[in-house]
Design a protein around this motif. Structure first.
Motif, mmCIF file in Angstrom:
data_model
loop_
_atom_site.group_PDB
_atom_site.id
_atom_site.type_symbol
_atom_site.label_atom_id
_atom_site.label_comp_id
_atom_site.label_asym_id
_atom_site.label_seq_id
_atom_site.Cartn_x
_atom_site.Cartn_y
_atom_site.Cartn_z
ATOM 1 N N ARG A 163 0.857 -1.187 0.000
ATOM 2 C CA ARG A 163 0.000 0.000 0.000
ATOM 3 C C ARG A 163 0.895 1.240 0.000
ATOM 4 O O ARG A 163 1.815 1.338 0.813
ATOM 5 C CB ARG A 163 -0.904 0.007 1.238
ATOM 6 N N THR A 217 -3.145 0.281 -3.770
ATOM 7 C CA THR A 217 -3.048 -0.943 -2.975
ATOM 8 C C THR A 217 -2.832 -2.086 -3.952
ATOM 9 O O THR A 217 -3.691 -2.371 -4.786
ATOM 10 C CB THR A 217 -4.323 -1.192 -2.150
ATOM 11 N N ASP A 240 -7.226 3.984 -6.117
ATOM 12 C CA ASP A 240 -7.836 2.775 -6.652
ATOM 13 C C ASP A 240 -9.085 2.354 -5.882
ATOM 14 O O ASP A 240 -9.866 1.553 -6.369
ATOM 15 C CB ASP A 240 -6.826 1.623 -6.685
ATOM 16 N N TYR A 241 -9.288 2.877 -4.670
ATOM 17 C CA TYR A 241 -10.504 2.502 -3.956
ATOM 18 C C TYR A 241 -11.704 3.255 -4.531
ATOM 19 O O TYR A 241 -11.623 4.412 -4.927
ATOM 20 C CB TYR A 241 -10.373 2.764 -2.447
ATOM 21 N N GLY A 242 -12.818 2.564 -4.615
ATOM 22 C CA GLY A 242 -14.022 3.151 -5.203
ATOM 23 C C GLY A 242 -13.983 3.201 -6.710
ATOM 24 O O GLY A 242 -14.861 3.785 -7.344
#
Length: 284
Positions: A163, A217, A240-242
């Motif tokens: 991460r 991540t 990268d989240y969502g």
């Protein structure tokens, strides 16, 4: 009153031909001081006799247990060992004085055999910081991709998550959008040619002035036939989240030293982009 006499044997050649004891022995029968086994207490001495007292000037062999309720003073040191139970016996060279303490370097052994301590230390490795910096690095006067940091990935990595946070500030955009990138290669200090030839794991185009972040991540499978996964390499996204974009899988031999390259590239000579910090964590 019983008829008894007090007999003193003072020499090694004296012979006691007979002993009549109508009540048996309640204390001990002693020879020379070197073989004394038990001091006669006053309560067991015949009336009028003087009981032996400490200190002894010879040596004593104690076949039972010795209980010391006060302090134990040894003027000449221990030449053998001072032992408790067998599992906790401490040799005289390491006997602790009152209030003493062990010093680093004086304790030997293998850490991994101390299972309780090793378990605690292993638990601390679940999240390991591979790299962290908050110093400001300014990139200006160039349109070439500039290396900000090269971060080594452990060759023992396996089934882990890398991460990372890449924080920059766009000071001057110029005519186009500067970019931040993450690449992977095998050279610790790559040249510009080696940087641009390294595999891209992510990019982010900066479209406005101010602070911009780039979060990734990346799942990692270690070993010779390992791989690292990243959000679609061609996608210009800051996190990268969502995000529903597909992941790209990059094959790598992680038994060979691999490095993550964090770079900044301005689109004009007048452009200025400052790196404010990079954090890389290995979570497994």
């Amino acid at each position: 009153m019983p008829n008894w006499k007090r007999v003193i044997v003072s020499g090694s050649d004296a012979i006691l031909t007979s002993v009549i004891a109508t009540a048996g022995f309640t204390g001990s029968l002693q020879g020379t001081a070197s073989y004394a086994t038990q001091a006669l207490s006053a309560s067991y001495a015949p009336a009028g006799a003087v009981a032996p007292t400490f200190p002894y000037t010879g040596s004593a062999i104690i076949s039972g247990s010795l209980t010391v309720t006060g302090s134990l003073n040894v003027s000449a040191g221990f030449t053998g060992s001072l032992q408790g139970t067998a599992s906790y016996a401490v040799s005289a060279s390491y006997a602790l004085n009152g209030g003493g303490s062990a010093a680093w370097g004086g304790i030997t052994g293998t850490l991994s055999t101390q299972t309780d301590l090793q378990t605690e230390l292993t638990a601390k490795q679940n999240k390991l910081i591979l790299f962290c910096t908050s110093s400001v690095t300014t990139v200006t006067g160039s349109t070439s991709e500039t290396l900000i940091a090269s971060v080594a990935i452990p060759t023992t990595i396996n089934n882990a998550m890398l991460r990372s946070s890449f924080i920059v500030r766009s000071v001057t955009l110029g005519a186009g959008a500067p970019r931040t990138r993450i690449r992977i290669g095998t050279v610790a200090s790559p040249t510009l040619v080696q940087i641009t030839a390294a595999t891209s794991l992510g990019t982010n185009a900066i479209g406005s002035l101010g602070m911009v972040s780039m979060y990734r991540t990346m799942p990692v499978i270690g070993g010779v036939s390992g791989s690292i996964k990243a959000i679609a390499i061609g996608s210009n996204v800051n996190a990268d989240y969502g995000t529903t974009a597909a992941f790209d899988i990059v094959s790598r031999d992680f038994t060979t030293q691999q490095y993550l390259y964090y770079t900044i590239a301005n689109t004009t000579l007048a452009g200025q982009t400052d790196c404010y910090g990079i954090l890389v964590e290995n979570i497994q």
